[in-house]
Design an enzyme around this catalytic site. Structure first.
Site, short mmCIF file in Angstrom:
data_model
loop_
_atom_site.label_atom_id
_atom_site.label_comp_id
_atom_site.label_asym_id
_atom_site.label_seq_id
_atom_site.Cartn_x
_atom_site.Cartn_y
_atom_site.Cartn_z
N ARG A 112 -5.60 -31.65 35.75
CA ARG A 112 -6.72 -30.71 35.66
C ARG A 112 -6.71 -29.72 36.82
O ARG A 112 -7.41 -28.71 36.76
CB ARG A 112 -8.05 -31.48 35.68
CG ARG A 112 -8.26 -32.34 34.46
CD ARG A 112 -9.40 -33.30 34.68
NE ARG A 112 -10.69 -32.64 34.75
CZ ARG A 112 -11.55 -32.59 33.75
NH1 ARG A 112 -11.25 -33.14 32.60
NH2 ARG A 112 -12.71 -31.98 33.89
N LYS A 125 1.54 -15.36 32.23
CA LYS A 125 2.39 -16.52 32.60
C LYS A 125 3.14 -16.24 33.89
O LYS A 125 3.22 -17.09 34.76
CB LYS A 125 3.40 -16.86 31.49
CG LYS A 125 2.87 -17.46 30.22
CD LYS A 125 2.29 -18.84 30.34
CE LYS A 125 0.82 -18.77 30.59
NZ LYS A 125 -0.09 -19.05 29.51
N HIS A 133 0.55 7.38 30.25
CA HIS A 133 -0.82 7.74 30.62
C HIS A 133 -1.22 7.12 31.96
O HIS A 133 -2.41 6.98 32.24
CB HIS A 133 -1.78 7.32 29.51
CG HIS A 133 -1.47 7.97 28.20
ND1 HIS A 133 -1.68 9.32 27.98
CD2 HIS A 133 -0.90 7.48 27.08
CE1 HIS A 133 -1.27 9.61 26.75
NE2 HIS A 133 -0.79 8.52 26.18
N LYS A 192 -6.82 -26.73 35.18
CA LYS A 192 -6.54 -26.81 33.75
C LYS A 192 -7.80 -26.61 32.92
O LYS A 192 -7.78 -25.95 31.90
CB LYS A 192 -5.92 -28.18 33.44
CG LYS A 192 -5.49 -28.35 32.01
CD LYS A 192 -4.28 -27.50 31.70
CE LYS A 192 -3.93 -27.45 30.23
NZ LYS A 192 -3.15 -26.25 29.91
N CYS A 228 -12.41 -30.39 38.77
CA CYS A 228 -12.78 -31.71 39.28
C CYS A 228 -12.69 -32.77 38.18
O CYS A 228 -12.96 -32.48 37.01
CB CYS A 228 -14.21 -31.69 39.80
SG CYS A 228 -14.47 -30.46 41.07
N GLU A 238 0.22 -11.92 27.48
CA GLU A 238 0.46 -13.35 27.72
C GLU A 238 1.70 -13.55 28.61
O GLU A 238 1.70 -14.40 29.50
CB GLU A 238 0.62 -14.06 26.36
CG GLU A 238 0.88 -15.55 26.41
CD GLU A 238 -0.20 -16.36 27.09
OE1 GLU A 238 -1.28 -15.84 27.41
OE2 GLU A 238 0.06 -17.56 27.35
N ASN A 256 -19.19 -33.31 39.23
CA ASN A 256 -18.46 -32.13 38.73
C ASN A 256 -19.51 -31.08 38.37
O ASN A 256 -20.56 -31.43 37.83
CB ASN A 256 -17.69 -32.46 37.45
CG ASN A 256 -16.47 -33.31 37.71
OD1 ASN A 256 -16.15 -33.61 38.85
ND2 ASN A 256 -15.80 -33.70 36.64
N GLY A 257 -19.20 -29.82 38.61
CA GLY A 257 -20.14 -28.76 38.25
C GLY A 257 -20.69 -28.08 39.49
O GLY A 257 -20.16 -28.25 40.59
N TRP A 263 -11.84 -29.85 43.03
CA TRP A 263 -11.31 -28.49 43.02
C TRP A 263 -12.39 -27.65 43.70
O TRP A 263 -13.48 -27.48 43.15
CB TRP A 263 -11.07 -28.04 41.58
CG TRP A 263 -10.38 -26.73 41.45
CD1 TRP A 263 -9.03 -26.50 41.44
CD2 TRP A 263 -10.99 -25.43 41.27
NE1 TRP A 263 -8.77 -25.15 41.27
CE2 TRP A 263 -9.95 -24.48 41.17
CE3 TRP A 263 -12.31 -24.99 41.19
CZ2 TRP A 263 -10.20 -23.12 40.98
CZ3 TRP A 263 -12.55 -23.64 41.01
CH2 TRP A 263 -11.49 -22.72 40.91
N GLU A 323 0.70 -16.22 36.96
CA GLU A 323 0.17 -17.56 37.25
C GLU A 323 1.20 -18.45 37.92
O GLU A 323 0.88 -19.20 38.83
CB GLU A 323 -0.17 -18.27 35.93
CG GLU A 323 -1.44 -17.89 35.29
CD GLU A 323 -1.65 -18.71 34.02
OE1 GLU A 323 -2.67 -19.38 33.96
OE2 GLU A 323 -0.80 -18.69 33.11
C1 F6R Z 1 -3.41 -19.70 31.27
C2 F6R Z 1 -4.45 -20.67 30.99
C3 F6R Z 1 -5.86 -20.23 31.07
C4 F6R Z 1 -6.67 -20.86 29.92
C5 F6R Z 1 -8.16 -20.53 30.08
C6 F6R Z 1 -8.98 -21.04 28.92
O1 F6R Z 1 -2.15 -20.25 31.20
O2 F6R Z 1 -4.15 -21.79 30.69
O3 F6R Z 1 -5.97 -18.85 31.06
O4 F6R Z 1 -6.18 -20.37 28.72
O5 F6R Z 1 -8.63 -21.07 31.27
O6 F6R Z 1 -8.81 -22.42 28.76
P1 F6R Z 1 -9.25 -23.15 27.44
O7 F6R Z 1 -8.33 -22.72 26.35
O8 F6R Z 1 -9.13 -24.61 27.75
O9 F6R Z 1 -10.67 -22.73 27.15
#
Ligand code: F6R
Length: 619
Positions: free
Chosen positions: A27, A496, A515, A614, A2, A492, A102-103, A76, A499
């Site tokens: 975001r 990616k 295993h 985000k 949000c 990672e 927000n929250g 959100w 996601e």
């Molecule tokens: C994946 C991604 C998330 C963030 C996670 C932590 O691409 O972006 O997994 O890495 O939500 O976010 P930060 O680094 O902002 O604490």
């Protein structure tokens, strides 16, 4: 997640709010709304829409509103489905209070039951509407006070009754030139420009209007009356504002010649990595300068153990750092998901130094882990990207990764920036302990070569990876395999891919294949092997052959000049030779491109993947 933008000034509030909401889009959100003082007798008009801010803008532009006070929000969904009724701003059932929040209000159920008995009604399923009606309830109760004081007192009393997290901005029908904001574990920042004031969840929301900002702390209330504002705590003690000048690039939302922010950010990595290391090496001592840690060499030598905490991609960066710090600085390192650490009550040794890693500096789980570790008396440092973020302000010191604003929801340049920053930490700590001058020199040169190497690799890989993505985009499952320092890179790469393209992807240390996960392998289940670690390459080749023997397709990422038999793979991408310390940063680049192009092939929204946000400011 949000986002909030509010405005009080002389310009057209609708346009300021819509521009601010557009800047908050990155975001992640699913609906948006604004309230502007444009109704009869200066009352507020509320407009909401599901989906993109453009839809809200079309509705708002038809209304031609002239008001110069308003609040806006991108939602959100947490409590209640994605629909207009649940979108913010909310209006209390007596029409007095308008709120964006927000929250999460955790005790909203008993509060709602109480308010229903008091005659308030609810349109939405949200916890935020409960807070809005609660403020209205107290506003009604405090009728003996003058409207302005009554408004402030009703917000203050309500916030003392709620449990959970919030960043709020409230308007009151009786005081149309006023607004009140407050925060608890969710950011709120005031922007100041001559006769205009902004209250937002993120400085980016008022970028282009002003660089002067006041970051509110938890349990502070800001009361804006026209062009004046005052800040106080919950005991009504005034707080003097600390006005900071924000150093930002107002053009950060411009795509330039790129098609997506993710693509732009992938290709910005050479420059971003340069920024991360700039001015941070001392050639004479072959070490790094990390003054922001605010710890003397003596204090750092007393550290017996490091604990690294983060979520998602930041957690993967911590796993890479575990390997780097243990190898180069010989300090034992533990890595834990911040979300687990905060509830685990882990026994920590006395001389443990805690680092939290967070791009946004606002992730609620990471913030809670920081607070938990500080509560137990541990010095807690932070690696963040966003200057002035809550984690940056609450930590006992730290390092800014200086990767520049990241708009694409999936982290790319922030990940390599985090690993690069943690690599500098490994160097710094290593040179205080057993690392020799010449090892330090090699480490410094490797980090200095990062930008050029990243640029070469991105240019060389872009077209071949695009073709690879076209060939593999139809698979519904993927395995990513790597060993040692490359295992977190496999994690990672898998993160990616899932996601962005919604393909099921899993990562394992390559030797773990036998295993369990090898049971999954068949012609419909390809594997991507990170075969760039020369030491364990023969073993990795063995694992690749095992997959091939079961008709599984194999993509390999190898190193130029290090032979891998052609029968061990179907497709291969070669990276240049490089020092091991920077291997993880360079190896992740083709994986980022792969996820990006596969997602495009599958017509996915790469910059705003479904269900993701985000900045994850709720648990
Ligand atoms: C994946 C991604 C998330 C963030 C996670 C932590 O691409 O972006 O997994 O890495 O939500 O976010 P930060 O680094 O902002 O604490």
């Amino acid at each position: 997640m949000c986002g909030i933008i509010s405005y009080i000034g002389k310009s057209n509030a609708t346009q300021v709010l819509l521009n601010g909401l557009k800047r908050l889009e990155y975001r992640g959100y699913d609906s948006a709304g604004i309230a502007v003082n444009d109704g009869p007798h200066n009352s507020f008009v509320i407009l909401k829409s599901v989906g993109r801010v453009e839809t809200l803008a079309e509705i708002a532009n038809q209304k031609k509103m002239q008001g110069s006070v308003g609040i806006g929000h991108t939602r959100w969904a947490t409590h209640g489905e994605i629909c207009e009724v649940n979108a913010h701003p909310h209006c209390s059932s007596d029409g007095k209070i308008i709120l964006v929040h927000n929250g999460v209000i955790e005790n909203y159920v008993p509060l709602k039951n109480f308010l229903l008995k008091e005659g308030f009604s609810f349109k939405s399923d949200t916890d935020s509407e409960v807070l809005c009606n609660l403020i209205a309830y107290h506003y009604g109760r405090l009728h003996a006070l003058m409207p302005s004081k009554r408004f402030l007192e009703s917000v203050r009393t309500s916030l003392l009754e709620v449990q959970g997290t919030y960043g709020i901005v409230a308007l009151c029908k009786d005081c149309p030139q006023e607004m009140i904001g407050s925060k608890k574990s969710s950011p709120l920042v005031l922007g100041i420009h001559e006769d205009e004031l902004f209250l937002a969840s993120d400085v980016g929301a008022f970028a282009g209007h002003t660089k002067d900002a006041v970051f509110l702390d938890d349990n502070e209330i800001i009361h804006i009356q026209g062009k004046n504002f005052s800040i106080q705590d919950f005991s009504n003690v005034p707080i003097s504002p600390n006005v900071e000048t924000i150093d930002w690039d107002v053009n950060f939302t411009h795509l330039g010649h790129y098609s997506h922010y993710m693509q732009k950010e992938i290709f910005e990595q050479p420059a971003a990595l340069d920024n991360t290391i700039r001015g941070r090496f001392s050639q004479d001592d072959s070490t790094a300068h990390l003054g922001g840690l605010r710890m003397s060499a003596h204090e750092l030598r007393q550290v017996d153990r490091l604990l690294l905490l983060g979520c998602g991609t930041a957690y993967n960066a911590c796993l890479v750092a575990e390997n780097l710090i243990e190898r180069y600085a010989r300090i034992p390192v533990e890595v834990e998901c911040a979300s687990e650490f905060r509830y685990r009550n882990a026994p920590l040794e006395k001389n443990t130094l805690v680092f939290v890693v967070s791009q946004s500096g606002e992730t609620i789980d990471t913030l809670a882990a920081l607070r938990e570790s500080q509560r137990k008396g541990f010095r807690t440092l932070a690696i963040t990207n966003v200057v002035g973020s809550t984690i940056a302000r609450e930590s006992d010191g730290g390092i800014y990764q200086r990767s520049g604003p990241e708009i694409g929801v999936a982290s790319t340049k922030a990940f390599t920036g985090q690993v690069c920053t943690l690599a500098m930490l490994a160097l710094y700590l290593g040179r205080m302990r057993g690392m020799s001058f010449s090892e330090g020199c090699n480490f410094v040169s490797a980090l200095k070569s990062l930008s050029t190497l990243a640029s070469q690799v991105l240019d060389a890989c872009d077209t071949p990876i695009k073709s690879l993505a076209e060939a593999y985009a139809h698979y519904e499952h993927f395995l990513f395999l790597g060993r040692q320092i490359l295992y977190p890179i496999a994690l990672e790469g898998a993160l990616k891919l899932k996601e962005l393209s919604y393909i099921h992807a899993e990562a394992y240390p390559a030797a773990e294949l036998k295993h369990g996960p090898i049971a999954l392998v068949d012609e419909k289940y390809p594997s991507l092997f990170l075969a760039t670690d020369p030491l364990l390459l023969p073993k990795t080749i063995g694992n690749m052959m095992e997959v091939k023997a079961r008709k599984g397709k194999v993509i390999a990422i190898g190193i130029e000049g290090v032979e891998i038999p052609s029968k061990a793979y179907d497709d291969i991408i070669y990276l240049p030779q490089m020092c091991e310390a920077i291997l993880p940063i360079i190896t992740v680049l083709p994986l980022q491109l792969f996820a990006y192009y596969v997602a495009l092939e599958r017509h996915c929204d790469v910059d705003k993947p479904r269900n993701l946000a985000k900045s994850v400011t709720v648990e």
